[in-house]
Write a protein that holds these residues in place. Sequence first.
Motif, mmCIF file in Angstrom:
data_model
loop_
_atom_site.group_PDB
_atom_site.id
_atom_site.type_symbol
_atom_site.label_atom_id
_atom_site.label_comp_id
_atom_site.label_asym_id
_atom_site.label_seq_id
_atom_site.Cartn_x
_atom_site.Cartn_y
_atom_site.Cartn_z
ATOM 1 N N HIS A 175 45.001 113.610 59.214
ATOM 2 C CA HIS A 175 43.787 113.024 59.767
ATOM 3 C C HIS A 175 43.881 111.515 59.881
ATOM 4 O O HIS A 175 42.978 110.904 60.427
ATOM 5 C CB HIS A 175 42.649 113.319 58.806
ATOM 6 N N VAL A 176 44.949 110.903 59.351
ATOM 7 C CA VAL A 176 44.941 109.452 59.100
ATOM 8 C C VAL A 176 44.536 108.648 60.330
ATOM 9 O O VAL A 176 43.852 107.625 60.213
ATOM 10 C CB VAL A 176 46.322 109.000 58.602
ATOM 11 N N TRP A 177 44.940 109.123 61.513
ATOM 12 C CA TRP A 177 44.628 108.364 62.724
ATOM 13 C C TRP A 177 43.146 108.384 63.039
ATOM 14 O O TRP A 177 42.615 107.445 63.608
ATOM 15 C CB TRP A 177 45.386 108.966 63.911
ATOM 16 N N LEU A 178 42.445 109.461 62.650
ATOM 17 C CA LEU A 178 41.097 109.701 63.168
ATOM 18 C C LEU A 178 40.084 108.639 62.743
ATOM 19 O O LEU A 178 39.406 108.060 63.583
ATOM 20 C CB LEU A 178 40.654 111.108 62.766
ATOM 21 N N PRO A 179 39.973 108.332 61.429
ATOM 22 C CA PRO A 179 38.985 107.309 61.061
ATOM 23 C C PRO A 179 39.374 105.906 61.516
ATOM 24 O O PRO A 179 38.564 104.997 61.435
ATOM 25 C CB PRO A 179 38.923 107.384 59.536
ATOM 26 N N LYS A 180 40.591 105.718 61.998
ATOM 27 C CA LYS A 180 40.950 104.418 62.571
ATOM 28 C C LYS A 180 40.638 104.396 64.060
ATOM 29 O O LYS A 180 40.065 103.435 64.574
ATOM 30 C CB LYS A 180 42.454 104.159 62.407
ATOM 31 N N ALA A 181 41.033 105.471 64.758
ATOM 32 C CA ALA A 181 40.970 105.465 66.216
ATOM 33 C C ALA A 181 39.545 105.661 66.740
ATOM 34 O O ALA A 181 39.117 104.940 67.636
ATOM 35 C CB ALA A 181 41.890 106.542 66.781
ATOM 36 N N HIS A 182 38.808 106.615 66.167
ATOM 37 C CA HIS A 182 37.478 106.887 66.716
ATOM 38 C C HIS A 182 36.556 105.673 66.674
ATOM 39 O O HIS A 182 35.852 105.419 67.637
ATOM 40 C CB HIS A 182 36.835 108.082 66.007
ATOM 41 N N PRO A 183 36.538 104.905 65.574
ATOM 42 C CA PRO A 183 35.645 103.748 65.586
ATOM 43 C C PRO A 183 36.062 102.652 66.559
ATOM 44 O O PRO A 183 35.215 101.923 67.056
ATOM 45 C CB PRO A 183 35.719 103.223 64.143
ATOM 46 N N GLU A 184 37.367 102.525 66.860
ATOM 47 C CA GLU A 184 37.795 101.393 67.678
ATOM 48 C C GLU A 184 37.526 101.601 69.159
ATOM 49 O O GLU A 184 37.422 100.642 69.907
ATOM 50 C CB GLU A 184 39.289 101.123 67.458
ATOM 51 N N ALA A 185 37.437 102.846 69.599
ATOM 52 C CA ALA A 185 37.188 103.096 71.017
ATOM 53 C C ALA A 185 35.768 102.669 71.370
ATOM 54 O O ALA A 185 34.899 102.641 70.505
ATOM 55 C CB ALA A 185 37.389 104.573 71.315
ATOM 56 N N PRO A 186 35.509 102.336 72.640
ATOM 57 C CA PRO A 186 34.122 102.068 73.049
ATOM 58 C C PRO A 186 33.288 103.328 72.833
ATOM 59 O O PRO A 186 33.810 104.440 72.913
ATOM 60 C CB PRO A 186 34.236 101.736 74.538
ATOM 61 N N SER A 187 31.993 103.141 72.590
ATOM 62 C CA SER A 187 31.184 104.281 72.117
ATOM 63 C C SER A 187 31.200 105.535 72.989
ATOM 64 O O SER A 187 31.273 106.629 72.446
ATOM 65 C CB SER A 187 29.755 103.834 71.871
ATOM 66 N N ARG B 145 32.957 104.509 61.281
ATOM 67 C CA ARG B 145 33.945 105.092 60.369
ATOM 68 C C ARG B 145 33.309 106.228 59.566
ATOM 69 O O ARG B 145 33.915 107.277 59.334
ATOM 70 C CB ARG B 145 34.466 103.993 59.443
ATOM 71 N N LEU B 146 32.057 105.983 59.164
ATOM 72 C CA LEU B 146 31.306 107.027 58.452
ATOM 73 C C LEU B 146 31.214 108.282 59.322
ATOM 74 O O LEU B 146 31.466 109.404 58.868
ATOM 75 C CB LEU B 146 29.914 106.488 58.128
ATOM 76 N N LEU B 147 30.876 108.066 60.599
ATOM 77 C CA LEU B 147 30.745 109.207 61.500
ATOM 78 C C LEU B 147 32.089 109.900 61.696
ATOM 79 O O LEU B 147 32.173 111.125 61.771
ATOM 80 C CB LEU B 147 30.192 108.753 62.854
ATOM 81 N N ALA B 148 33.173 109.106 61.760
ATOM 82 C CA ALA B 148 34.494 109.694 61.958
ATOM 83 C C ALA B 148 34.875 110.560 60.762
ATOM 84 O O ALA B 148 35.385 111.678 60.919
ATOM 85 C CB ALA B 148 35.528 108.599 62.177
ATOM 86 N N TYR B 149 34.603 110.066 59.558
ATOM 87 C CA TYR B 149 34.915 110.877 58.378
ATOM 88 C C TYR B 149 34.057 112.135 58.350
ATOM 89 O O TYR B 149 34.505 113.202 57.924
ATOM 90 C CB TYR B 149 34.729 110.069 57.098
ATOM 91 N N SER B 150 32.811 111.997 58.805
ATOM 92 C CA SER B 150 31.963 113.193 58.797
ATOM 93 C C SER B 150 32.466 114.208 59.833
ATOM 94 O O SER B 150 32.281 115.411 59.661
ATOM 95 C CB SER B 150 30.512 112.786 59.020
ATOM 96 N N THR B 151 33.137 113.707 60.889
ATOM 97 C CA THR B 151 33.770 114.635 61.833
ATOM 98 C C THR B 151 34.850 115.458 61.131
ATOM 99 O O THR B 151 34.949 116.678 61.326
ATOM 100 C CB THR B 151 34.400 113.855 63.001
ATOM 101 N N ILE B 152 35.652 114.777 60.299
ATOM 102 C CA ILE B 152 36.687 115.491 59.551
ATOM 103 C C ILE B 152 36.044 116.572 58.687
ATOM 104 O O ILE B 152 36.535 117.702 58.596
ATOM 105 C CB ILE B 152 37.480 114.501 58.680
ATOM 106 N N ASP B 153 34.902 116.216 58.090
ATOM 107 C CA ASP B 153 34.179 117.150 57.231
ATOM 108 C C ASP B 153 33.726 118.381 58.019
ATOM 109 O O ASP B 153 34.032 119.532 57.660
ATOM 110 C CB ASP B 153 33.010 116.369 56.597
ATOM 111 N N ILE B 154 33.026 118.161 59.133
ATOM 112 C CA ILE B 154 32.472 119.297 59.879
ATOM 113 C C ILE B 154 33.594 120.142 60.487
ATOM 114 O O ILE B 154 33.542 121.375 60.479
ATOM 115 C CB ILE B 154 31.515 118.825 60.989
ATOM 116 N N LEU B 155 34.638 119.453 61.017
ATOM 117 C CA LEU B 155 35.744 120.231 61.577
ATOM 118 C C LEU B 155 36.416 121.056 60.483
ATOM 119 O O LEU B 155 36.925 122.139 60.727
ATOM 120 C CB LEU B 155 36.740 119.305 62.264
#
Lengths: 666, 320
Positions: A225-237, A297-307
Motif C-alpha cells: 500500500h506504501v504508494w497509496l497514502p503518498k499518491a492520493h493526497p498529492e493529486a488534484p482533488s 492522507r487520512l482519507l487515503a488511509y481510510s481507503t486502505i481500511d475500507i478496501l
Amino acid sequence: MNLFLAALGFCAVGAVCAATLTRRVRVPVSASLATIGCLLAVGVALQVLITGDSSTFHTAQLLPMTGLSLTLDPLGALFILASSFVGAAACVYCVGYARGAMASRTAMTMLMIFVLTLLAVPAASSVMSFMFCWELMALSSLLLILTDQSHSREARGAALWYGVLTQLGAASILIGLLLMTSTSSGQTFADLSAHSLSLSPSTRSFAFVLVLLGFASKAGAVPFHVWLPKAHPEAPSPASALMSSSMVAMGVYGIIRVGADLLHGGTVWWWVAVALLGVVSALYGALHATTSTDLKRLLAYSTIDILGLVLIGVGAAGALNDSGLPSVAHLAMMAALLLVVAHAAFKGALFLAAGAVERATGTRNLDELGGLIHTMPSTALVVAISAGSIMAVPTLSGFSSEWLLLQGLLHGFTDASTPALIVMLLGVIALALTGGLTAVAFVKLFGIGFLGQPRSVDAANAVEVPLSMRIAMAWLVIPSLVIGVVPGLFISLLNRAASTGMGATVVSPIDHGTGLVVSQLRGAIQPAALLVGLVGVLALVWLVNQRLAQRHARRVDAWGCGRDLQTPRMQYTATSFAEPLQRVFADVLRPQSDVEVTHVTESRYYEQSIMYENRVGDVLEARGYRPIITAAFRVGVFARRLQNGSIHRYLAFGFVALLVILVVVA
Amino acid sequence: MSATTTTLYGVAATLVQVVLLGLGGPLLVGVMAKVKARAEGRVGAPVVQPLRDLRKLLTKERLHARHASVVLPLAPMVILASTVVAGAISPLVSTHPLLGSSADILVIVYLLLTGSAAAALAGLDAGTAFGGMGSSRAMTIGALAEPALLVAVIALSIQSGTSNLPSIMSSTLTHPDWVFGPSRLLALGALLIVVIAETGRIPVDNPATHLELTMVHEAMILEYAGPELALFSLGEAMRLGLLFSLVANLFLPWGIMTDHTLLSLLLGTVALVAKTLLVALGVALIEVRSAKLRLFRLPELLAGGFVLSVLAVVTGLVTR
C-alpha cells in the motif's frame, strides 16, 4: 454496446478538446463532454445490471495480439457504474475547481484519459486490451499526481513510489495472465476462461499469486500500500477522488475477474490469502487514519481500511464457495460489491470536499483548520453525511454494506470448513475493531476541521466554493442515502454481478423489498423504518424542547476556567485528539516525538519557547521497503563498475553471454 | 392469534420500553447513587433526584457558547433519538417489539456508536480546551470498547445462528443450558467491562467528579446548560438503562414476554425492572469497591475486555 462506445467516444473527444482548445474554453467544454460520457455509461451499466445481457465488441485484428475487445457483463458493469458515477462528479467539479496547473492542457487531457480508462478497464476482455487500458490508467494518473507543483518535492516522491510499484504490479499481472494463455487458443478472456482448467493446479496457483500481487497493490492492500497514502493526497482533488474511489476498486475487480471468473475459484488458500490481506489492510489503514492530520492522507488511509473490508468479503466468498456454501458465498460477495459502490460514492464525496477545503483555506492540515461549518455549510453537510456513512451510522450506505458483510461472515460460522472459519473469525474481529477506529478518525475529521474556532487566519477567511463544485459533491451524497435507506432496491442489481464465478446461477439469499431481509438467517434490517423512527423522535424532541423552554438561545462566551481569554490555540488539535490512541498503539505506529525547550537567558526556570514535533511514519515503509531500496541501490552502485565505457569490455560481455546461451541450449 | 393483535402487543411493548427507559433511566442513576451512598455510610440524595434535576434544568435559560454551531443543540437530540429507537426495537420487555426483526446486533451497536459520536462532536463544537479533551478521551475509550461490545454479542449469536437479538433471546429461552456455558460466561465478563466503560462509571470515569484533569464525560458537556443539558443528561441516562437492561436480558432472558397476553406484558415489565436493578446493584457495588484507573491504564482493562470477547467467540465456535 453502442451506447457504451458512444460514452467512451465522448470521453475521448473530451480528451482531444482538452488538448487542443484554448485555455478559456478548455475546461468547460472537455468537462461537459466527459460528463455526458460518464452519464451515458451510468445508464448503460444500470441497463446491463438490470437485464443481465452481455455484449461484446471486437475491432479488426491487423496483427496478431492487436485490436481491442470489449465485453459488457454484469460484473464489469458494476465497476463501470462505480467509476462513471464518480467520474461524472469529478468532471462537473472540475468546472469550478480547475485553476492554474489543473486547468493546464496536460492536466485536463490526462484527467479525461483517466476517466476514459476507468470506464474501459472493467470492459476490456482480452489480455492485450486489458493491459493496454490498465497501463494507460496508471500513466494518466501518474501524470496527474505531478500536476500540482506547489508541493513538488512530495509530489515527485509520491509519483516515483507510485510509478515503481504500479509498474511492478502491472508486470506481475502481465506475467500471470500470459501464463494462463499458455494452454489457451487465444488471448481473449473467454478463451482463458474456457481453457484455464486444463492448466496444471500449480501453474494456476502460481498465476493467481502473480495476478493477486499486482491487483492487491492497486487496491492498496497492506503491505503493497506504501504508494497509496503518498499518491492520493498529492493529486488534484478530482483525480484523487477518482483514484481513491474507482481506481482502487479496479484492483478488487481484477481479483474477482481472474480468480473467480477466469480461474474458476481455485483452491481455498487463495481466498484465505485474499482475506488475510484484507484483515491486515483494514486494521493498518484504520489505525493510521486515526493518527493522520493531513485531511487527504487520512482519507487515503481510510481507503486502505475500507478496501481491506472489501477484500475480506471477497476472500470469505471464495472460501465459503469452496466449503460448498454457494448461497452464503453469494451473500459475502454481494456485501463486498455493495461496499465497493458505497465506498466509491462516499470516498469520492469526501475527497471532493477535501479539495473544496483546500481551495477555500489553502491548507489540508487539520491542525490549521476549524470552524468551517460557519463559513462552508454545504461542504460541511456533505462531509457530515459521507463521514456518517463511512462510520456506518444506521440508515446510511456504509451501514447497509457492513451489515451484509457481517451476515455473510456470521452465517459462515455454522458449517464452514476450518480455513474458512478462521477467515470468518478474523474478518469479524477486523470489522469490529475498524468500526471503533474509523469513528475516531472521522469524528476527528469533522470535529476538528469543521467545528470549534478557526485555528489559522486562512481558515477564518474561508468562503464557500462555487456552485459546480457543490453540485458535484451533492451528486455523490445521493448513493449514501439511497443505498442506506432503501438498500433492497439496489441490492437486486448486484445479484448477477455477484454470481460471477460461483458456478450455476445462485438464488439470491436476500428477499425482495426495500430493506435487507435474509430469512434463512433470521436476519433483517429495515433502514427506511429506522429512519422514520429516528426522524420522528428527533422532530418530537425538537418540538418538546421548543415548547418547554424559552425558544431563543442567548449567546455567551464559553467557560474560560475563570479567565476571560479563550484563544483558538487552546483548542485540541487533530494531533492532540488522536494522541491517546497513538499512545495506546505506539507499538504498531512507532510515533516519533521531539520536545525542544528553549530557556530565557536570565533563568533556567522560565521557558522562552517550547517546540513539540510529532511524526507518525509508515512502519512498513521504513522497515520493509527502505532496506530493499538501500540494497538495490548498493547493487546498482556495484553494477556500475561493469560499465567503464570500454567498447572491448562490452564486446567481451556479448561474447560470454553468447557462449553461455549456446552451452545452455546445447 | 391475528396479525393485528400481534402488532398491537408489539406497539404496547415498545411504548412500555420507551417509557421505562425515559423514566427508569434517570431513576436508575438515582438508585445507583443511593446504593453507593449507603455503602459508603452516607444518606445520599433521594432516588428521584435525577428527575428533579431534569425538571429544574428545563426551566432554565437557554445558553449557547459563542462559537458553537448547530451541532450544540442537535447533538443531545441525536443521542436521544438513537437511544430511543434502539430501546424501542430491542427485546427488553417483549421478544416481539415493534420492528423487532430489525433489532440486529449491528443496528443496536452502531446506533449507540452514533450517539457517542454525536456527544464527541458536541464536545468539540464550542472550541474550548476541555471539550476537546473530553471528546478525545471519550472516543479513545469508545474505540476500544465498541469492538468488545460487538464481538461479545456475536459470541452469543453463534449458538443461535443469527444476529437478530430477539431470536437470540428466544433461542436462549428454549436452551437454558446455554446460559452457563463457558462462552457465555466469558462474554458476560467482556460485556460488564464494556458497559462500565460506555456508561462512564468507575473505574473508567467518575460520574460524580468535576476534577478537571480526570474527567471524561463531564469535560465533554461542560458547555451545556439549561434545556440542552437536560436533554443530554436524559439521553445518557437512557443509554445507561438500555445497556444495563440489554445485558440483563441477554444473560437472564427469563420473564421476557414471548406470547401476547396482558399478563405476560406486566410480567415482562416487572421482570425487566428487577433484572436491570440487579445489574445496576452489581455495577454500583463494583464502583464502591474500586478506585478510578489512570487514563493510560484504561486500555489494558478495555483490551482485556476485548480479549475476553474474542475468547468467548472462539470458545463458542469450538463447543458448538
